[in-house]
Design an enzyme around this catalytic site. Structure first.
Site, PDB file in Angstrom:
ATOM      1  N   HIS A 209      59.616  45.113  65.393  1.00  0.00           N
ATOM      2  CA  HIS A 209      59.340  44.261  64.240  1.00  0.00           C
ATOM      3  C   HIS A 209      59.358  42.813  64.722  1.00  0.00           C
ATOM      4  CE1 HIS A 209      60.057  47.584  61.313  1.00  0.00           C
ATOM      5  NE2 HIS A 209      60.902  47.991  62.255  1.00  0.00           N
TER       6      HIS A 209
ATOM      7  N   HIS B 296      57.817  50.734  68.760  1.00  0.00           N
ATOM      8  CA  HIS B 296      58.453  50.487  67.464  1.00  0.00           C
ATOM      9  C   HIS B 296      59.223  49.174  67.505  1.00  0.00           C
ATOM     10  CE1 HIS B 296      60.481  52.444  63.747  1.00  0.00           C
ATOM     11  NE2 HIS B 296      60.620  51.121  63.693  1.00  0.00           N
TER      12      HIS B 296
ATOM     13  N   HIS C 124      67.173  39.336  62.837  1.00  0.00           N
ATOM     14  CA  HIS C 124      67.650  38.642  61.641  1.00  0.00           C
ATOM     15  C   HIS C 124      68.484  37.448  62.080  1.00  0.00           C
ATOM     16  CE1 HIS C 124      66.275  41.766  58.930  1.00  0.00           C
ATOM     17  NE2 HIS C 124      66.919  42.675  59.613  1.00  0.00           N
TER      18      HIS C 124
ATOM     19  N   ARG D 195      58.142  40.194  62.753  1.00  0.00           N
ATOM     20  CA  ARG D 195      58.272  39.310  61.584  1.00  0.00           C
ATOM     21  C   ARG D 195      57.125  38.321  61.431  1.00  0.00           C
ATOM     22  NH1 ARG D 195      61.807  42.946  59.951  1.00  0.00           N
ATOM     23  NH2 ARG D 195      63.895  42.770  60.847  1.00  0.00           N
TER      24      ARG D 195
ATOM     25  N   HIS E  41      58.880  56.977  58.458  1.00  0.00           N
ATOM     26  CA  HIS E  41      60.241  56.492  58.244  1.00  0.00           C
ATOM     27  C   HIS E  41      60.904  57.493  57.306  1.00  0.00           C
ATOM     28  CE1 HIS E  41      63.340  53.300  57.450  1.00  0.00           C
ATOM     29  NE2 HIS E  41      63.444  53.968  56.314  1.00  0.00           N
TER      30      HIS E  41
ATOM     31  N   HIS F 145      62.792  56.846  64.749  1.00  0.00           N
ATOM     32  CA  HIS F 145      64.238  56.634  64.914  1.00  0.00           C
ATOM     33  C   HIS F 145      65.130  57.799  64.453  1.00  0.00           C
ATOM     34  CE1 HIS F 145      63.402  55.309  60.827  1.00  0.00           C
ATOM     35  NE2 HIS F 145      63.008  54.098  61.199  1.00  0.00           N
TER      36      HIS F 145
ATOM     37  N   ASP G 108      56.929  51.881  57.716  1.00  0.00           N
ATOM     38  CA  ASP G 108      58.283  51.800  58.249  1.00  0.00           C
ATOM     39  C   ASP G 108      59.107  50.738  57.531  1.00  0.00           C
ATOM     40  OD1 ASP G 108      60.154  52.710  60.429  1.00  0.00           O
ATOM     41  OD2 ASP G 108      60.198  50.552  60.732  1.00  0.00           O
TER      42      ASP G 108
ATOM     43  N   ASP H  90      63.264  49.770  67.924  1.00  0.00           N
ATOM     44  CA  ASP H  90      63.296  49.347  66.525  1.00  0.00           C
ATOM     45  C   ASP H  90      63.802  47.905  66.450  1.00  0.00           C
ATOM     46  OD1 ASP H  90      63.027  49.348  63.803  1.00  0.00           O
ATOM     47  OD2 ASP H  90      64.625  50.810  63.398  1.00  0.00           O
TER      48      ASP H  90
END
Length: 423
Positions: A62, A60, A308, A64, A178, A231, A151, A304
């Protein structure tokens, strides 16, 4: 090239082995794991005092990529992964464009050929993640997806989710849910409770997660189809997963280190690096999640990983949710569980290395002959302070910043090649 790892403390639960042993690797594959291998090799590495485990699989993350590569991309995400002993990742599909077609899947796979870790795409459940029309799961599977998920968003229509569970199963894909009801959250930005009230900010009520978790488990039981709950963060969701499994539902689940290490007390600082979704909960939830990990109810520890930028995270109330975690996941798990005597190394390896691969149906997770030589080597006693500026990820939004960890990855090997070394 032949590689020989000598004198490491090997933990290989898939083969029921734990103890000092050597590992012989040739042409990217495991040749043998046994005590006192005296065979000549091109490179010999002394692993005395270090623990040797199959490479971690984080199912899991991300990255981007495509669409928001200023936050992270497949290459930098994998740099962060191998620095944390992670040799395989499964990437969530909420990219721009979303991973709802074969072309986007092929883009990810092609770009991942230049990455240090192995990348497995997860496709969308619904087209554009709009919750209206199912994707072509057969197409996604043939293109290279290992699971499907929306998700970041729930599939709000229960009938559509039920159809997805059946169609995905027969396409050979696991559905990852999710669990969140946006109508209950209603703009909340952190756990609804004492701290949110004192800060005067809208809270995310735990009912949002719990009601959706209950829905998915009921459907899995009634349909006799598998579901994976992403999660898990609340006491009630933990109980629901336990009850569902006990009464025959084909439910698996995951949680993240921050859900058994931190509480919403961290948000008193009004620092958005402690904001994620689901949010940090209470001490009672931490206890429940820890119990679920230790008694085997929870199947996987994941991150997860959600990068950012500092600019995005600067405003506590408007910042996007998410934290990075690939470089701290093993250390946090060792610090928060193993070194506190709550569980053992063998169980941690099951949760981080073996079970995610079983759920996704991907190779690795053991030192059996013929398995890929994907290996993490760490010093379980080395202490270090998490410094965001030293992370390999493009983004530095870690909720473990400044925390002392015990246990540090020293080397990561993928397909028999050293891809990371802590010097």
């Amino acid at each position: 090239m032949e590689l020989l790892l000598k004198n490491g403390y090997v933990v290989d639960p898939a083969n029921g082995f734990e103890g000092v042993a050597d590992i012989l690797v040739n042409e990217g594959m495991i040749v043998r794991c046994a005590p006192n291998i005296d065979e000549a090799a091109d490179k010999v590495i002394d692993c005395s005092g270090r623990t040797v485990i199959p490479g971690i699989c984080d199912m899991h993350v991300h990255f981007r990529d495509p669409g928001q590569t200023h936050k992270e991309d497949i290459i930098t995400g994998c740099e962060a992964a191998v620095a944390g002993g992670v040799t395989a990742v499964a990437c969530m599909p909420n990219t721009n464009p979303p991973v709802d077609n074969a072309e986007t899947v092929k883009y990810i796979i092609q770009k991942a050929k230049g990455a240090k870790a192995k990348v497995y795409p997860i496709g969308c459940i619904t087209k554009g993640m709009k919750g209206e029309e199912l994707c072509d799961f057969e197409e996604l599977r043939k293109a290279g997806c290992v699971a499907v998920s929306d998700d970041g968003k729930p599939v709000r229509n229960a009938r559509l989710m039920a159809r997805a569970m059946v169609k995905a199963h027969y396409a050979g894909l696991r559905v990852i849910s999710h669990c969140e009801d946006p109508d209950i959250i209603e703009g909340g930005i952190m756990n609804s409770g004492v701290v949110s009230k004192e800060l005067g900010v809208p809270g995310m009520h735990r009912m949002s997660e719990d009601t959706q978790t209950a829905r998915e488990i009921v459907m899995a039981g009634d349909l006799e189809m598998p579901i994976h709950i992403a999660h898990v963060s609340t006491t009630t969701s933990m109980l629901l997963v336990r009850l569902g499994a006990r009464y025959g539902a084909m439910v698996t689940s995951e949680t993240c280190p921050h859900y058994f290490m931190l509480t919403d007390e961290k948000l008193r600082t009004r620092d958005a690096d402690y904001r994620m979704n689901p949010p940090l909960r209470t001490e009672d939830d931490v206890t429940a999640i820890t119990e679920g990990i230790c008694d085997g109810t929870i199947d996987c520890i994941v991150t997860d990983h959600a990068p950012h930028t500092a600019e995005e995270k600067a405003n506590f109330e408007t910042a996007p949710n998410g934290v990075v975690g690939l470089e701290t996941s093993l250390a946090a798990t060792l610090t928060g569980l193993y070194h506190l005597g709550k569980t053992n190394l063998r169980h941690i390896v099951r949760l981080m290395c073996v079970n995610p691969r079983k759920i996704l149906g991907i190779p690795g997770g053991s030192f059996s002959e013929g398995e890929p030589a994907d290996i993490a080597i760490f010093d379980p006693t080395e202490e270090w302070i998490v410094d965001p500026e030293k992370l390999h990820s493009k983004s530095k939004n870690t909720c473990f910043k400044g925390m002392k960890m015990k246990g540090r990855v020293k080397m990561t090997i993928v397909d028999g090649k050293i891809v990371y070394e802590d010097k």
